[in-house]
Design a protein around this motif. Sequence first.
Motif, short mmCIF file in Angstrom:
data_model
loop_
_atom_site.label_atom_id
_atom_site.label_comp_id
_atom_site.label_asym_id
_atom_site.label_seq_id
_atom_site.Cartn_x
_atom_site.Cartn_y
_atom_site.Cartn_z
N GLY A 94 65.33 35.04 42.78
CA GLY A 94 65.79 36.21 42.04
C GLY A 94 65.55 37.48 42.84
N GLU A 95 64.38 37.59 43.45
CA GLU A 95 64.08 38.76 44.27
C GLU A 95 64.97 38.80 45.51
OE1 GLU A 95 59.95 38.69 45.20
OE2 GLU A 95 59.30 39.24 43.17
N VAL A 96 65.22 37.62 46.08
CA VAL A 96 66.08 37.56 47.27
C VAL A 96 67.48 38.06 46.94
CG1 VAL A 96 67.16 36.03 48.96
CG2 VAL A 96 64.76 35.68 48.31
N TYR A 97 68.04 37.56 45.84
CA TYR A 97 69.39 37.98 45.46
C TYR A 97 69.43 39.48 45.13
CZ TYR A 97 70.61 33.02 45.12
OH TYR A 97 70.84 31.70 45.40
N PRO A 136 74.95 40.51 41.74
CA PRO A 136 74.89 39.12 41.26
C PRO A 136 76.22 38.39 41.33
CG PRO A 136 74.61 40.70 39.47
CD PRO A 136 74.43 41.46 40.74
N ALA A 137 77.32 39.11 41.19
CA ALA A 137 78.63 38.45 41.26
C ALA A 137 78.87 37.82 42.62
CB ALA A 137 79.73 39.46 40.93
N ASP A 138 78.11 38.26 43.63
CA ASP A 138 78.26 37.66 44.95
C ASP A 138 77.68 36.26 45.01
OD1 ASP A 138 79.38 40.03 45.86
OD2 ASP A 138 77.47 40.83 46.57
N PHE A 139 76.78 35.92 44.10
CA PHE A 139 76.01 34.69 44.21
C PHE A 139 76.15 33.75 43.02
CE2 PHE A 139 73.54 38.06 46.46
CZ PHE A 139 73.83 37.64 47.74
N TYR A 140 76.75 34.20 41.93
CA TYR A 140 76.85 33.37 40.74
C TYR A 140 78.28 33.31 40.22
CZ TYR A 140 71.85 32.65 40.25
OH TYR A 140 70.56 32.25 40.46
N HIS A 150 75.39 27.45 37.40
CA HIS A 150 74.82 27.38 38.73
C HIS A 150 75.16 28.61 39.56
CE1 HIS A 150 75.39 23.06 37.60
NE2 HIS A 150 74.18 22.95 38.14
N TYR A 151 74.45 28.74 40.68
CA TYR A 151 74.89 29.72 41.67
C TYR A 151 76.18 29.22 42.32
CZ TYR A 151 72.02 26.61 44.73
OH TYR A 151 71.45 25.55 45.38
N ASN A 152 76.90 30.12 42.99
CA ASN A 152 78.07 29.69 43.74
C ASN A 152 77.64 29.31 45.15
OD1 ASN A 152 77.83 32.09 45.24
ND2 ASN A 152 79.32 33.17 43.96
N TYR A 153 78.58 29.01 46.03
CA TYR A 153 78.20 28.51 47.35
C TYR A 153 77.58 29.60 48.22
CZ TYR A 153 78.08 25.22 51.16
OH TYR A 153 77.65 24.38 52.14
N TYR A 154 77.96 30.85 47.99
CA TYR A 154 77.32 31.93 48.73
C TYR A 154 75.86 32.08 48.28
CZ TYR A 154 82.07 33.05 50.16
OH TYR A 154 83.33 32.97 50.70
N GLY A 155 75.60 31.82 47.01
CA GLY A 155 74.23 31.80 46.54
C GLY A 155 73.43 30.67 47.16
N ALA A 156 74.08 29.52 47.36
CA ALA A 156 73.41 28.38 48.00
C ALA A 156 73.11 28.70 49.46
CB ALA A 156 74.28 27.13 47.90
N ASP A 214 66.59 19.76 40.08
CA ASP A 214 67.78 19.55 39.27
C ASP A 214 69.03 19.77 40.12
OD1 ASP A 214 68.23 22.37 39.40
OD2 ASP A 214 66.87 22.67 37.72
N SER A 215 70.17 19.96 39.47
CA SER A 215 71.44 20.01 40.18
C SER A 215 71.60 21.23 41.08
CB SER A 215 72.61 19.93 39.19
OG SER A 215 72.48 20.92 38.18
N PHE A 216 70.69 22.21 40.99
CA PHE A 216 70.73 23.32 41.93
C PHE A 216 70.52 22.83 43.37
CE2 PHE A 216 70.89 26.06 38.40
CZ PHE A 216 71.09 27.37 38.83
N THR A 217 69.98 21.63 43.55
CA THR A 217 69.80 21.11 44.91
C THR A 217 71.13 20.70 45.54
OG1 THR A 217 69.51 18.76 44.31
CG2 THR A 217 67.55 20.16 44.23
N ASN A 218 72.13 20.39 44.73
CA ASN A 218 73.34 19.74 45.26
C ASN A 218 74.03 20.57 46.33
OD1 ASN A 218 72.66 17.94 43.29
ND2 ASN A 218 74.52 18.14 42.09
N ALA A 219 74.37 21.82 46.01
CA ALA A 219 75.04 22.66 47.00
C ALA A 219 74.11 22.95 48.17
CB ALA A 219 75.51 23.96 46.34
N LEU A 220 72.82 23.11 47.89
CA LEU A 220 71.85 23.39 48.94
C LEU A 220 71.73 22.23 49.92
CD1 LEU A 220 69.71 25.37 50.01
CD2 LEU A 220 68.08 24.33 48.42
#
Length: 397
Positions: free
Chosen positions: A190-193, A199-203, A209-215, A333-339
């Motif tokens: 959260g601090e990084v973003y 936020p629209a750049d990352f979610y 989930h975050y989008n791919y730029y967030g990943a 959880d599924s936040f790992t998938n794009a990462l």
Amino acid sequence: MKRFAQVAFLACFLAVILAVPAGTLLFSKNNTSAYYENRALAEWPEITAEGILDGSWAQSLETWYSDHAPGRATLLKMDTFLSMDVLHRPVVNDIVTTQDVLLPFLDYSEYTPAAYEATVDSMAVPFSKLNQHIQDCGGSFYFVGFPEQRIYFEDEFPDYLNNHENEAEAADTIFREALEDEGIAFLDMGEVYDDLGHPADFYSTVDHHYNYYGAYAAYRSILDTLAADGWELPVLTEEDFTFRELPNPYIGSRNRKLYNLWPNEDRAVIAELKDPIAYTRYDNGELSDKPLYVLPAAEELPTTYNLYMGGDFGETILETNRPELPDVLVFGDSFTNALETLLYTSFDEMRSLDLRHYTDKTLRDYITDYQPDIVICVMNDTFYYTPTGNGDVWPEE
């Protein structure tokens, strides 16, 4: 003649009444999932004498019939359209339909900071034991915490709804401080973003989930953190990738609950390496030819967040055959998938576990057996206080 008409009417009435369940039995019995509801449908109940006598079989049959009734999905979609576009209800299918973004409906009641402080040790202590175990096995542990999409768009909630802003901030702060007090390295995305941009750049506006730029931002932040701790790892920059927006309609998890009826221009993004890094993939112990991005067969077909790595697996392994690099284990959880589509590029071997699905052994035993150099927990903040699934990191003997 009158009696014949009555009999004919009764016969037609019974035929109609029986045709629906008969049609359900004939044509819907093999359906196993509801795509837009993203859940499994009730299975045909086994007939037993006990179930018939105690009434449980009849209840299960009613549930099955409710799930498999002919035209059910069409009726639900029509009801969603009516609620959203005709009646203009602000909350439809537990989704808040604002002008710019879809958000989850949140209950009006809140937990107090004191309530979180009273329960946080039950989560922090198991993570502390896990951290010590990883160190005993020669590795290093990092916790990477992500705000869910609703946190970044909390100002978009209508004033008459509760966005839980104060509760979320207190809960996240208490959890982070508890882990740091146990000596666990905590990377707050959260601090990084906040530091990087809007936020629209990352979610996504249609997915939690975050989008791919967030990943990608998470990948770089993790690698920067590891570098600061002395790990010498190859780091891929944006110039190493070709980022590509997919033409397919993107059905995010929020819009999925609305039968994809909320108009939007969101598209999924993928990144392809200009100089590919070869890997061998295993899913759940079996050699797999599944690519990093599982794309629809045609551009007009929709895609979801599950395009990254093909969705959730209990265990996924990517081997790059570069033994001079360390190994990493990421779980969450599924936040790992794009990462995962990025993280493997900086390691010899990347192992990924989703403890909601992986049951072969405990996380503790897995680490004992494979001795990863680095272990990373990836968790979004809605699961911080959940002791099951990926929160079950140190089960009792």
